[in-house]
Design a protein around this motif. Structure first.
Motif, PDB file in Angstrom:
ATOM      1  N   GLY A  40       8.340 -34.073  29.100  1.00 29.00           N
ATOM      2  CA  GLY A  40       8.698 -32.810  28.454  1.00 29.00           C
ATOM      3  C   GLY A  40       9.251 -33.136  27.082  1.00 29.00           C
ATOM      4  N   GLY A  41       9.840 -32.147  26.447  1.00 30.94           N
ATOM      5  CA  GLY A  41      10.403 -32.372  25.121  1.00 30.94           C
ATOM      6  C   GLY A  41      11.453 -33.469  25.133  1.00 30.94           C
ATOM      7  N   HIS A  42      12.334 -33.431  26.129  1.00 32.42           N
ATOM      8  CA  HIS A  42      13.445 -34.380  26.141  1.00 32.42           C
ATOM      9  C   HIS A  42      12.975 -35.808  26.380  1.00 32.42           C
ATOM     10  CE1 HIS A  42      16.724 -31.151  26.955  1.00 32.42           C
ATOM     11  NE2 HIS A  42      15.758 -30.691  26.210  1.00 32.42           N
ATOM     12  N   GLU A  63       4.542 -39.148  33.029  1.00 32.30           N
ATOM     13  CA  GLU A  63       4.479 -37.691  33.230  1.00 32.30           C
ATOM     14  C   GLU A  63       3.557 -37.399  34.407  1.00 32.30           C
ATOM     15  OE1 GLU A  63       5.713 -34.645  32.259  1.00 32.30           O
ATOM     16  OE2 GLU A  63       4.185 -33.928  33.668  1.00 32.30           O
ATOM     17  N   LYS A  64       4.045 -36.567  35.325  1.00 35.36           N
ATOM     18  CA  LYS A  64       3.228 -36.339  36.532  1.00 35.36           C
ATOM     19  C   LYS A  64       2.001 -35.482  36.258  1.00 35.36           C
ATOM     20  CE  LYS A  64       5.440 -32.330  38.614  1.00 35.36           C
ATOM     21  NZ  LYS A  64       6.314 -31.823  39.631  1.00 35.36           N
ATOM     22  N   ASN A  71       8.714 -27.064  31.126  1.00 33.42           N
ATOM     23  CA  ASN A  71       9.471 -26.018  30.434  1.00 33.42           C
ATOM     24  C   ASN A  71       9.308 -26.055  28.920  1.00 33.42           C
ATOM     25  OD1 ASN A  71      10.402 -25.062  32.830  1.00 33.42           O
ATOM     26  ND2 ASN A  71      12.311 -26.226  32.768  1.00 33.42           N
ATOM     27  N   VAL A  72       9.028 -27.239  28.394  1.00 34.41           N
ATOM     28  CA  VAL A  72       8.904 -27.286  26.929  1.00 34.41           C
ATOM     29  C   VAL A  72       7.733 -26.408  26.485  1.00 34.41           C
ATOM     30  CG1 VAL A  72       7.431 -29.359  26.789  1.00 34.41           C
ATOM     31  CG2 VAL A  72       8.986 -28.810  24.915  1.00 34.41           C
ATOM     32  N   ASN A  75       8.972 -22.057  27.233  1.00 44.09           N
ATOM     33  CA  ASN A  75      10.216 -21.377  26.843  1.00 44.09           C
ATOM     34  C   ASN A  75       9.981 -20.357  25.738  1.00 44.09           C
ATOM     35  OD1 ASN A  75      10.911 -22.689  24.137  1.00 44.09           O
ATOM     36  ND2 ASN A  75      10.462 -24.429  25.458  1.00 44.09           N
ATOM     37  N   THR A  76      11.048 -19.625  25.419  1.00 41.31           N
ATOM     38  CA  THR A  76      10.949 -18.573  24.404  1.00 41.31           C
ATOM     39  C   THR A  76      11.349 -19.077  23.015  1.00 41.31           C
ATOM     40  OG1 THR A  76      13.021 -17.820  25.361  1.00 41.31           O
ATOM     41  CG2 THR A  76      11.100 -16.522  25.847  1.00 41.31           C
ATOM     42  N   ILE A  78      13.730 -20.360  21.232  1.00 38.91           N
ATOM     43  CA  ILE A  78      14.887 -20.083  20.374  1.00 38.91           C
ATOM     44  C   ILE A  78      15.692 -21.364  20.134  1.00 38.91           C
ATOM     45  CG2 ILE A  78      16.987 -18.709  20.081  1.00 38.91           C
ATOM     46  CD1 ILE A  78      15.670 -16.699  22.086  1.00 38.91           C
ATOM     47  N   VAL A 206       6.139 -40.095  39.461  1.00 35.87           N
ATOM     48  CA  VAL A 206       7.074 -41.047  40.062  1.00 35.87           C
ATOM     49  C   VAL A 206       7.397 -40.567  41.474  1.00 35.87           C
ATOM     50  CG1 VAL A 206       9.415 -41.965  39.934  1.00 35.87           C
ATOM     51  CG2 VAL A 206       8.015 -41.793  37.867  1.00 35.87           C
ATOM     52  N   TYR A 364      18.915 -22.591  30.948  1.00 33.32           N
ATOM     53  CA  TYR A 364      17.793 -22.068  30.157  1.00 33.32           C
ATOM     54  C   TYR A 364      17.973 -22.339  28.676  1.00 33.32           C
ATOM     55  CZ  TYR A 364      21.146 -18.418  31.017  1.00 33.32           C
ATOM     56  OH  TYR A 364      22.310 -17.739  31.207  1.00 33.32           O
ATOM     57  N   GLY A 366      17.664 -25.602  27.079  1.00 27.79           N
ATOM     58  CA  GLY A 366      17.382 -26.987  26.710  1.00 27.79           C
ATOM     59  C   GLY A 366      16.385 -27.171  25.592  1.00 27.79           C
ATOM     60  N   PHE A 367      15.676 -26.124  25.202  1.00 32.40           N
ATOM     61  CA  PHE A 367      14.681 -26.330  24.146  1.00 32.40           C
ATOM     62  C   PHE A 367      15.372 -26.656  22.826  1.00 32.40           C
ATOM     63  CE2 PHE A 367      11.863 -24.625  20.748  1.00 32.40           C
ATOM     64  CZ  PHE A 367      10.875 -25.577  20.858  1.00 32.40           C
ATOM     65  N   LYS A 368      16.375 -25.867  22.494  1.00 32.61           N
ATOM     66  CA  LYS A 368      17.106 -26.092  21.246  1.00 32.61           C
ATOM     67  C   LYS A 368      17.747 -27.470  21.210  1.00 32.61           C
ATOM     68  CE  LYS A 368      20.314 -22.981  22.674  1.00 32.61           C
ATOM     69  NZ  LYS A 368      20.454 -23.195  24.117  1.00 32.61           N
TER      70      LYS A 368
HETATM   71  C1  LIG Z   1      10.914 -18.930  30.406  1.00 32.16           C
HETATM   72  C2  LIG Z   1      11.810 -19.920  29.745  1.00 32.16           C
HETATM   73  C3  LIG Z   1      12.439 -19.590  28.537  1.00 32.16           C
HETATM   74  C4  LIG Z   1      13.282 -20.495  27.897  1.00 32.16           C
HETATM   75  N1  LIG Z   1      13.810 -20.181  26.668  1.00 32.16           N
HETATM   76  C5  LIG Z   1      14.537 -21.073  25.978  1.00 32.16           C
HETATM   77  C6  LIG Z   1      14.998 -20.786  24.663  1.00 32.16           C
HETATM   78  O1  LIG Z   1      14.700 -19.724  24.091  1.00 32.16           O
HETATM   79  N2  LIG Z   1      15.766 -21.693  24.018  1.00 32.16           N
HETATM   80  C7  LIG Z   1      16.102 -22.867  24.611  1.00 32.16           C
HETATM   81  O2  LIG Z   1      16.819 -23.643  23.992  1.00 32.16           O
HETATM   82  N3  LIG Z   1      15.655 -23.206  25.851  1.00 32.16           N
HETATM   83  C8  LIG Z   1      14.876 -22.339  26.549  1.00 32.16           C
HETATM   84  N4  LIG Z   1      14.404 -22.659  27.813  1.00 32.16           N
HETATM   85  C9  LIG Z   1      14.827 -23.928  28.438  1.00 32.16           C
HETATM   86  C10 LIG Z   1      14.021 -25.134  27.988  1.00 32.16           C
HETATM   87  O3  LIG Z   1      12.649 -24.831  27.979  1.00 32.16           O
HETATM   88  C11 LIG Z   1      14.298 -26.314  28.934  1.00 32.16           C
HETATM   89  O4  LIG Z   1      15.686 -26.474  29.142  1.00 32.16           O
HETATM   90  C12 LIG Z   1      13.769 -27.637  28.374  1.00 32.16           C
HETATM   91  O5  LIG Z   1      12.429 -27.504  27.971  1.00 32.16           O
HETATM   92  C13 LIG Z   1      13.904 -28.728  29.435  1.00 32.16           C
HETATM   93  O6  LIG Z   1      13.611 -30.024  28.958  1.00 32.16           O
HETATM   94  P1  LIG Z   1      12.130 -30.658  28.909  1.00 32.16           P
HETATM   95  O7  LIG Z   1      11.400 -30.091  27.747  1.00 32.16           O
HETATM   96  O8  LIG Z   1      12.276 -32.115  28.912  1.00 32.16           O
HETATM   97  O9  LIG Z   1      11.533 -30.117  30.298  1.00 32.16           O
HETATM   98  P2  LIG Z   1      10.047 -30.109  30.850  1.00 32.16           P
HETATM   99  O10 LIG Z   1       9.071 -29.736  29.795  1.00 32.16           O
HETATM  100  O11 LIG Z   1      10.072 -29.278  32.088  1.00 32.16           O
HETATM  101  O12 LIG Z   1       9.817 -31.634  31.196  1.00 32.16           O
HETATM  102  C14 LIG Z   1      10.046 -32.242  32.438  1.00 32.16           C
HETATM  103  C15 LIG Z   1       8.790 -32.983  32.811  1.00 32.16           C
HETATM  104  O13 LIG Z   1       9.028 -33.835  33.918  1.00 32.16           O
HETATM  105  C16 LIG Z   1       7.839 -33.908  34.645  1.00 32.16           C
HETATM  106  N5  LIG Z   1       8.119 -34.413  35.992  1.00 32.16           N
HETATM  107  C17 LIG Z   1       8.746 -33.791  37.007  1.00 32.16           C
HETATM  108  N6  LIG Z   1       8.801 -34.571  38.097  1.00 32.16           N
HETATM  109  C18 LIG Z   1       8.196 -35.736  37.774  1.00 32.16           C
HETATM  110  C19 LIG Z   1       7.920 -36.937  38.485  1.00 32.16           C
HETATM  111  N7  LIG Z   1       8.289 -37.098  39.763  1.00 32.16           N
HETATM  112  N8  LIG Z   1       7.280 -37.934  37.826  1.00 32.16           N
HETATM  113  C20 LIG Z   1       6.879 -37.776  36.540  1.00 32.16           C
HETATM  114  N9  LIG Z   1       7.111 -36.670  35.832  1.00 32.16           N
HETATM  115  C21 LIG Z   1       7.758 -35.645  36.434  1.00 32.16           C
HETATM  116  C22 LIG Z   1       7.321 -32.478  34.634  1.00 32.16           C
HETATM  117  O14 LIG Z   1       5.930 -32.427  34.927  1.00 32.16           O
HETATM  118  C23 LIG Z   1       7.647 -32.040  33.216  1.00 32.16           C
HETATM  119  O15 LIG Z   1       6.568 -32.198  32.322  1.00 32.16           O
HETATM  120  C24 LIG Z   1      13.539 -21.764  28.488  1.00 32.16           C
HETATM  121  C25 LIG Z   1      12.908 -22.094  29.699  1.00 32.16           C
HETATM  122  C26 LIG Z   1      12.045 -21.200  30.317  1.00 32.16           C
HETATM  123  C27 LIG Z   1      11.340 -21.589  31.595  1.00 32.16           C
END
Ligand SMILES: Cc1cc2nc3c(=O)[nH]c(=O)nc-3n(C[C@H](O)[C@H](O)[C@H](O)COP(=O)(O)OP(=O)(O)OC[C@H]3O[C@@H](n4cnc5c(N)ncnc54)[C@H](O)[C@@H]3O)c2cc1C
Lengths: 416, 95
Positions: A40-42, A63-64, A71-72, A75-76, A78, A206, A364, A366-368
């Motif tokens: 994901g983004g993080h 990445e699975k 979620n990246v 999200n909306t 912001i 994983v 909700y 984590g995008f920012k």
């Molecule tokens: C509808 C919605 C609206 C939102 N709006 C906002 C907003 O406006 N502003 C804001 O700041 N935040 C917002 N968020 C929150 C933000 O999107 C998340 O907090 C943030 O994206 C989480 O971090 P990430 O990008 O790393 O997550 P993700 O993109 O979910 O990355 C996690 C990754 O781990 C992978 N994974 C899971 N299990 C395994 C495994 N066993 N092995 C390998 N890979 C695995 C998943 O497939 C996924 O790709 C929103 C979220 C949603 C759903």
């Protein structure tokens, strides 16, 4: 390949034959120094900053599914740093500063648009709370401005400010806040990390950790065993499932959050606007769709889709705030799995297992946090010490009583 | 989601308030040696499974009863609904 205006013109004139993939598709090596779980983004940002800022090598992101499918990509979009508490605000302001230079740094158009966010206020008590929050923001080097009703109307003339129950008295503006193209953030980090030698391995789930003598040795995956000196877990909504492979239980519940987009409309919303008497936020995408959302559905879920009561609730808030939206048609809705922590604040910390690190609990918001989360997590992985802006995000804070509860609602995840 | 209330029959889930994992019924013994550890765990740590989950729902806009609902968190399918009182009594609690 560097992207630039010249490049676009050259490719346009030569039939777009020179672009090529933005990142490689390597097979996993038998072992790495750093394995980051979750593309994901993080996770991608973590790998990028490990390579760039901390000069580490032999890094893989596992990445699975496909990168940006979590979620990246849901999200909306912001991006803001308008928090109150000392444990949070310096971190989010650090993130916003990274956002401001992100596109140049990554050489990628993330469509970062500082169009401002206004949190509307509807009562005297809310005004006092916003003044306090605005002052906390300014003390931490962010920008904040209190608007009266007239100033809000200048930007949003169609707002129903005279609503008998929820009159709009004004708002708290953060002008540097805004939106960014969510997918492009994942792709930009992926491409920039790949250019620095990071292996991005997709379709690689994983399924377990190999832990010997209290130390992590590597990870079991659907593409075989991969050894690692250090493993950084970064899987957002799947946090509890993945950490369970290491025998850990977390202060986290997974919940579904829905988001919505309307049909494309002419420009109506100049920035991001939130309703202070409920939980509703809205902005307009560059394609013209109104992008909006509200609360999480409120019960544990891994379903990536929500139910109708919350859809109805969000629509009611939309109409209460902008009666003119009554004629706009809803185009799509979707859901994502939120890692809701017990105090509404993330965790970025070591675990009791040597070499195993955890990043999650983003609720909700984590995008920012994406750039700063990646940066401080890379700092922790590379140096074994927390970054200055992330010292409050400890895993043991529920034991020591140092919760960071921005909303002040206690250990009830569906209220954060 | 429709919750099939043991006394009132099928009711819309929006009449209910959700609390969380049904393990919250089992409040630790405050006189136990490790009561502090147990309460920290009780208050904050959760299994958070993907699959069957037993959870507490409160019928706030109905008969004000607490229910233990067994629901699949991946499909939202509800397979069992019990009065929380019955569950607690079956586990040896007096009320
Ligand atoms: C509808 C919605 C609206 C939102 N709006 C906002 C907003 O406006 N502003 C804001 O700041 N935040 C917002 N968020 C929150 C933000 O999107 C998340 O907090 C943030 O994206 C989480 O971090 P990430 O990008 O790393 O997550 P993700 O993109 O979910 O990355 C996690 C990754 O781990 C992978 N994974 C899971 N299990 C395994 C495994 N066993 N092995 C390998 N890979 C695995 C998943 O497939 C996924 O790709 C929103 C979220 C949603 C759903």
């Amino acid at each position: 390949m560097r992207y630039s205006g010249f490049r676009v013109i050259k490719e346009a004139l030569t039939g777009h034959r020179g672009w090529g993939p933005a990142w490689r598709d390597p097979d996993p090596q038998p072992a790495y120094d750093y394995v980051v779980i979750g593309g994901g983004g993080h996770g991608l940002a973590t790998a990028y900053y490990l390579a760039k800022e901390f000069k580490q090598s032999r890094i893989a992101v596992l990445e699975k599914g496909w990168i940006g499918g979590g979620n990246v990509g849901r999200n909306t979009t912001i991006v803001r740093s308008n928090y109150l508490l000392d444990g949070n605000e310096p971190f989010y302001e650090f993130s916003l500063k990274l956002w401001e230079g992100l596109e140049q740094d990554l050489n990628y158009n993330a469509m970062m648009s500082q169009r401002g966010i206004i949190n509307l206020m509807h009562s005297d008590a809310q005004r006092d709370a916003y003044i306090r929050r605005g002052n906390a923001m300014i003390l931490n080097g962010a920008d904040a401005q209190l608007l009266d009703q007239k100033q809000v109307l200048e930007k949003y003339p169609f707002l129903n400010v005279k609503n008998a129950r929820f009159p709009v008295m004004g708002g708290l503006l953060q002008a540097r806040a805004g939106t960014a193209r969510h997918d492009a953030v994942a792709w930009g980090y992926a491409r920039a990390a790949d250019q620095r030698g990071v292996d991005i391995i997709q379709n690689c789930e994983v399924t377990g950790f190999r832990i010997e003598g209290g130390r992590v040795q590597g990870v079991e995956t659907t593409r075989g065993y991969i050894g690692a000196e250090k493993v950084g877990v970064c899987v957002a909504g799947s946090s509890s499932r993945v950490m369970a492979y290491a025998g850990m239980r977390l202060p986290i519940e997974s919940h579904v959050l829905q988001a919505f987009v309307s049909e494309g409309l002419k420009p109506v919303l100049p920035g991001v606007i939130t309703f202070g008497a409920g939980h509703f936020y809205c902005s307009q995408s560059d394609k013209g769709g109104l992008v909006f959302g509200g609360n999480i559905d409120g019960y544990n879920s891994y379903a990536s889709r929500g139910n109708l009561p919350m859809v109805e609730d969000v629509m009611e808030e939309a109409i209460a705030m902008f009666p003119m939206l009554g004629r706009a048609r809803l185009l799509r809705s979707w859901g994502g799995i939120m890692d809701m922590s017990m105090d509404g604040t993330p965790i970025i910390d070591k675990t009791h297992i040597d070499g195993l690190y955890f990043n999650g609990g983003w609720c909700y918001g984590g995008f920012k946090a994406t750039p700063a989360s990646g940066f401080v997590y890379a700092h922790l992985l590379a140096t074994d010490t927390p970054h200055d802006t992330a010292t409050a995000f400890r895993l043991d804070r529920f034991h020591t009583g140092h919760m960071v509860d921005e909303k002040g609602v206690g250990n009830q995840p569906n209220l954060h | 989601m429709i919750i099939n209330h043991p006394i009132l029959g099928p009711r819309d889930s929006s009449e209910f308030v959700y609390l969380g994992d049904a393990c919250l019924i089992n409040r630790p013994d405050w006189q136990a040696e490790d009561a502090l550890e147990q309460f920290i765990d009780y208050g904050h740590t959760r299994d958070n499974p993907a699959g069957l989950h037993r959870e507490l729902w409160y019928h706030e806009q109905g008969d004000r009863s607490w229910l233990v609902v067994t629901r699949n968190t991946v499909t939202h399918e509800i397979t069992q609904v019990e009065l929380a009182r019955d569950v607690a009594r079956a586990e040896g609690r007096s009320k």
